[in-house]
Design a protein around this motif. Structure first.
Motif, mmCIF file in Angstrom:
data_model
loop_
_atom_site.group_PDB
_atom_site.id
_atom_site.type_symbol
_atom_site.label_atom_id
_atom_site.label_comp_id
_atom_site.label_asym_id
_atom_site.label_seq_id
_atom_site.Cartn_x
_atom_site.Cartn_y
_atom_site.Cartn_z
ATOM 1 N N SER A 123 0.807 -1.211 0.000
ATOM 2 C CA SER A 123 0.000 0.000 0.000
ATOM 3 C C SER A 123 0.843 1.265 0.000
ATOM 4 O O SER A 123 0.383 2.332 -0.383
ATOM 5 N N GLN A 124 2.083 1.182 0.444
ATOM 6 C CA GLN A 124 2.976 2.349 0.392
ATOM 7 C C GLN A 124 3.837 2.329 -0.863
ATOM 8 O O GLN A 124 4.830 3.054 -0.932
ATOM 9 N N ASN A 125 3.474 1.505 -1.841
ATOM 10 C CA ASN A 125 4.278 1.361 -3.062
ATOM 11 C C ASN A 125 5.685 0.883 -2.788
ATOM 12 O O ASN A 125 6.646 1.349 -3.391
ATOM 13 N N GLU A 126 5.804 -0.025 -1.851
ATOM 14 C CA GLU A 126 7.115 -0.606 -1.558
ATOM 15 C C GLU A 126 7.085 -2.081 -1.906
ATOM 16 O O GLU A 126 6.046 -2.743 -1.749
ATOM 17 N N LYS A 127 8.228 -2.555 -2.388
ATOM 18 C CA LYS A 127 8.374 -4.004 -2.544
ATOM 19 C C LYS A 127 9.232 -4.475 -1.385
ATOM 20 O O LYS A 127 10.405 -4.126 -1.307
#
Lengths: 131, 215
Positions: A56-60
């Motif tokens: 959801s925070q655009n993190e992988k």
């Protein structure tokens, strides 16, 4: 110790990504395995994980057990390219050339259609959809 | 994955030993088959990479592999050092020490036990040998005594026989000349002497029978 110089040519064990998860939802285990074993075969040790889907925070999210990775490298294990890239990005190993090559190629060429779309509306959209 | 793997049997590829209803896995094109029409005049596109980019890529990879090699060496040496001095190694060392002391103690006790047993055995043996020696000495004494007696007897007998000394010689000669001994006689198994022409002892009267006695 018989010989202080270990042989790296015969790599019996390998640190690589094993794809788990389900359809359209890959999830990788960073794993120490014998080279000839399959992705679903016996695993010597799991040494981390890599989630290819951005959260959801655009993190992988990537998790790595650096102590164990160091141990297995000392034992003469090989590393696959993706794992080497991840470790390079994390700072444990030097940056893999592939990251640099990919980055300048991304800067050069126009982007292409991707299956994995970043989730819109939650975080600011990415500048370069290739990443 | 293995259930679908195809095998090479009698040089025929793409046959699965295990029966399965799903699609057959394709291993490779059979070796004798001709090239497909769509692929006949195909030229595979070769990617063009400019020289400077190639050089850059090569430089990056060389550096990277160099660094990785040194890192691996370093990790290996670290692991060796840790093996010597790490916690696990220390504990192992301590346990080994304790084990060693325990075993040495056990060994010492065992040695003492066997030493005691050995002592007793040796004592008994010493006793026996002493007795043996005494007995043999006594035997030896006995034997020498008997031997001496025998020698005495023998000497007596020899002395008893009449030897001719230097003084007696003339007398002995005169005596010998005066008493000639006639050996012309026969003797039979019982020791009877036959001087005449008689061959049977019954023919000779009792008073004239002579008999040689064996000493």
């Amino acid at each position: 110790m018989a010989s202080a110089i270990p042989t790296f040519t015969k790599i019996g064990k390998v640190i690589r990504l094993n794809k788990h998860g389900c359809t359209n939802r890959p999830f990788y285990h960073i794993v120490v395995q014998k080279t000839r074993d399959n992705f679903d075969g016996p695993v010597i040790e799991q040494v981390g994980s890599y989630d290819a889907m951005p959260n959801s925070q655009n993190e992988k999210l990537v998790a790595v057990n650096f102590e164990r990775v160091q141990y297995w490298l000392a034992q003469g294990a090989g590393i696959s390219n993706p794992v080497a890239q991840l470790l390079g990005l994390s700072g444990f190993l030097p940056n893999h050339p592939q990251t640099l090559i990919q980055s300048w190629k991304n800067r050069r060429e126009p982007p292409r259609e991707r299956k994995l779309q970043p989730i819109k509306g939650i975080a600011p959209p990415l500048d370069n959809p290739k990443i | 994955m293995f259930a679908r793997s195809s095998s090479r049997i009698f040089n025929v590829i793409n046959i699965s030993c295990i029966q399965s209803r799903s699609a057959r896995a394709w291993v490779r094109k059979p070796l004798g088959s001709p090239m497909a029409k769509s692929k006949m005049f195909r030229i595979a596109p070769k990617k063009f990479i400019p020289a400077d980019e190639k050089a850059e890529v090569k430089r990056l990879y060389d550096n990277y592999f160099h660094q990785m090699k040194s890192l691996r060496h370093y990790f290996f040496e670290q692991s060796l050092e840790q093996a010597e001095s790490g916690e696990v190694a220390q504990m192992k060392h301590r346990l080994e020490e304790e084990e060693h002391i325990r075993l040495m103690e056990e060994n010492r006790l065992e040695n003492e036990k066997t030493a005691k047993l050995r002592e007793e055995k040796l004592k008994i043996q010493a006793e026996k040998t002493r007795e043996n020696i005494l007995a043999s000495l006594i035997n030896k004494e006995e034997e020498t005594r008997l031997y001496e007696i025998q020698i005495e007897a023998f000497l007596e007998k020899q002395k008893a026989t009449p030897f001719i000394q230097a003084e007696n010689i003339e007398k002995a000669i005169e005596e010998a000349l005066a008493n000639p001994v006639d050996f012309n006689f026969a003797i039979d198994l019982d020791g009877y002497v036959y001087r005449g022409r008689e061959t049977a002892i019954e023919k000779i009267p009792e008073e004239e029978r002579e008999r040689l006695r064996s000493n």
